[in-house]
Design an enzyme around this catalytic site. Structure first.
Site, short mmCIF file in Angstrom:
data_model
loop_
_atom_site.label_atom_id
_atom_site.label_comp_id
_atom_site.label_asym_id
_atom_site.label_seq_id
_atom_site.Cartn_x
_atom_site.Cartn_y
_atom_site.Cartn_z
N CYS A 27 0.89 -1.33 -0.16
CA CYS A 27 -0.17 -0.02 -0.09
C CYS A 27 0.71 1.29 0.04
O CYS A 27 1.50 1.69 -0.98
CB CYS A 27 -0.69 0.05 1.14
SG CYS A 27 -2.51 1.20 1.06
N HIS A 38 -3.75 -5.05 0.29
CA HIS A 38 -3.28 -5.73 1.65
C HIS A 38 -3.36 -7.13 1.98
O HIS A 38 -4.51 -7.68 2.09
CB HIS A 38 -3.90 -5.12 2.93
CG HIS A 38 -3.76 -3.58 3.05
ND1 HIS A 38 -2.73 -2.94 3.89
CD2 HIS A 38 -4.19 -2.55 2.91
CE1 HIS A 38 -2.84 -1.78 4.01
NE2 HIS A 38 -3.80 -1.47 3.18
N GLU A 40 -2.00 -9.11 3.97
CA GLU A 40 -1.87 -9.48 5.54
C GLU A 40 -3.43 -9.64 5.83
O GLU A 40 -3.61 -10.10 7.03
CB GLU A 40 -1.10 -8.57 6.10
CG GLU A 40 -1.57 -7.32 6.45
CD GLU A 40 -1.39 -6.27 5.33
OE1 GLU A 40 -1.70 -5.28 5.78
OE2 GLU A 40 -0.93 -6.55 4.18
#
Length: 511
Positions: free
Chosen positions: A79, A169, A171
């Site tokens: 990001c 993202h 994660e």
């Protein structure tokens, strides 16, 4: 030396999730402020640049020297990290036509090591207001989404390590194959061997504790909770009877908890001094109704008892604590990193005159990792996986003044509720459950007699991390059974209610 990944923190709410994803792949990592000087050693295998609430186009945008990093190790920008990388190399980053937040479909445009075993199209999670409009020269486009032209990219030269960027993202839970992408970066690109396991951690930690402590004595305040128990067991493996544990009955523990915890500590081979200080705490709590005053009374009372017991042991130089990684991560402020560290809830701040060095064997671990280490150490499951319990205990689950009689009422009711949850296989399905004694009496009828007795509130929530929580939809039949059992077996209670508030706006605890 353990292999390491550095995660640079630019202030994103997701930074800890990146670290957890890396750790889940059995690779050790550390979160450091974006402006901390990086020392390149053989153990440093790669760097991840995290997200940020800021824009790379702001006048005082947070900057790092990505070009010097890739001369040493592979780099992955996520990001903000990806946008910053693109801009530093001459690309164009502009405001998005609309803020992109939520699910999107990632389309793989080119095969690459980073995207190995990732589907041609895959759900990902977006959270940004800027977009990479144009990639720098010599950068390769790896993927797009419907709304953004650059969702993943790569840059390599002969004299540099691989450099990658992801606009989404990986994660976050909603990125369906995000963990695969992170693992590809760690293993295929950084060459990590994935040897960060509980057994590996225990071996390394015990060896380092032996070296750190030597023949010094360590004192430790224990709570019966996960963190302090695992920390004490590790220290005990290193120094044996030179560890002195102190477990205080503060009068607001759960029913029979003092005896049960001491018995467990005995089975674990820990040298623990049990102190029955119930009357000391009841006196300090007398007349107090304000939640903060009650917390302070319990905290100060613990320090007084702990200090008194500590002075009975000669030659103590070190204090053991169950501090874990989220407690010590340096968080980012607008003007740079802040090194504020939370005081550990088991000790709550020691007197200034107790000048003891700290031993914190868990300060590198997240909560779930502490539990995995505990399993490896042979600590009973019921201790490792019990629900979170507030430091002030039942003291903040008795609304209003705390008295010995009210504690007995609440302990009895709470024991029925907890045992019922376990009996019906509901205990592990909720994040946290508790029983609250309300300062409300109401009229009831038992047999031919009217009663005027206390009300109990049952609370159970589902959650992932405790930051937000929804009330648990427990079966009506179960709630009816628990209500009947409490009213029939706990004299002094004639009414049971169930709390159906979520967090926010309510909190999990009532005080």
């Amino acid at each position: 030396m353990t292999e390491k990944i550095l995660i640079l923190d630019f202030g994103s709410q997701y930074t800890q999730l990146i670290a957890r994803a890396v750790r889940e792949a059995n690779v050790y990592c550390e979160i450091v402020p974006f402006n901390k000087e990086i020392v390149y050693t053989h153990s440093l295998k790669g760097i991840i640049l995290g997200g940020s609430p800021f824009s790379v186009n702001e006048e005082k945008a947070l900057q790092v020297d990505v070009k010097s990093m890739v001369k040493n190790v592979p780099v992955l920008g996520i990001c903000y990290g990806a946008q910053l990388t693109a801009k530093l190399y001459g690309g164009r980053v502009d405001k998005s036509e609309k803020r992109e937040y939520g699910r999107a479909i990632f389309k793989k445009e080119k095969e690459d090591t980073l995207l190995e075993n990732v589907s041609k199209t895959s759900q990902v999670w977006m959270s940004h207001s800027d977009t990479i409009k144009e990639l720098p020269n010599d950068f390769e486009l790896l993927g797009t989404t419907e709304s953004i032209p650059v969702a993943a990219f790569k840059h390599t030269t002969n004299d540099e390590q691989p450099l990658y960027g992801l606009q989404f993202h990986p994660e976050v839970y909603h990125s369906a194959e995000g963990k695969t992408i992170i693992k590809n970066f760690l293993v295929n690109i950084c060459g990590c061997t994935q040897d960060w396991t509980p057994a590996h951690f225990i071996t390394d930690t015990v060896a380092s504790l032996k070296k750190l402590i030597g023949d010094k004595k360590v004192i430790m305040g224990l709570s019966g909770g996960v963190d302090s128990t695992v920390a004490a067991t590790l220290i005990n493996k290193a120094i044996g009877e030179n560890l002195y544990g102190i477990f205080v009955d503060n009068g607001v523990l759960r029913k029979n908890e003092f005896e049960q915890v001491l018995e467990t500590y005995k089975k674990l081979g820990l040298h623990v001094i049990g102190v029955d200080a119930r009357q000391h705490f009841y006196k300090k709590l007398a007349g107090k109704t304000d939640p903060e005053e009650k917390r302070k009374a319990i905290g100060n009372g613990f320090i007084e008892i702990f200090d008194e017991e500590a002075h009975k042991i000669d030659g103590v130089e070190l204090l053991g604590q169950g501090t874990i990684y989220p407690d010590v991560i340096e968080s980012l402020s607008v003007h740079g990193p802040s090194a504020t560290i939370k005081s550990h809830h088991n000790v709550g701040g020691l007197p200034d005159y107790m000048k003891l060095g700290l031993v914190e064997p868990l300060r590198l671990l997240f909560k779930d990792e502490v539990r995995r280490v505990g399993v490896e150490l042979g600590i009973p499951k019921e201790m490792l996986f019990r629900h979170p319990f507030p430091g002030p205990g039942l003291g903040i689950r008795i609304l209003g003044e705390v008295t010995e009689e009210k504690v007995r009422l609440l302990q009895d009711a709470d024991a029925i509720y907890m045992n019922g949850l376990k009996k019906h296989n509901l205990y592990e399905k909720v994040w946290q459950a508790g029983t609250i004694l309300l300062p409300v009496k109401s009229v009831g009828v038992m047999g031919d007699e009217r009663t005027y007795e206390f009300t109990i509130a049952l609370r159970a929530v589902t959650s992932v991390d405790g930051m937000t929580a929804d009330w648990a939809h427990l079966p009506y039949e179960f709630l009816a059974e628990i209500s009947n059992e409490i009213i029939n077996n706990v004299p002094g209670i004639n009414r049971v209610v169930y709390d159906i508030s979520s967090k926010p706006p309510a909190t999990i605890e009532w005080e």
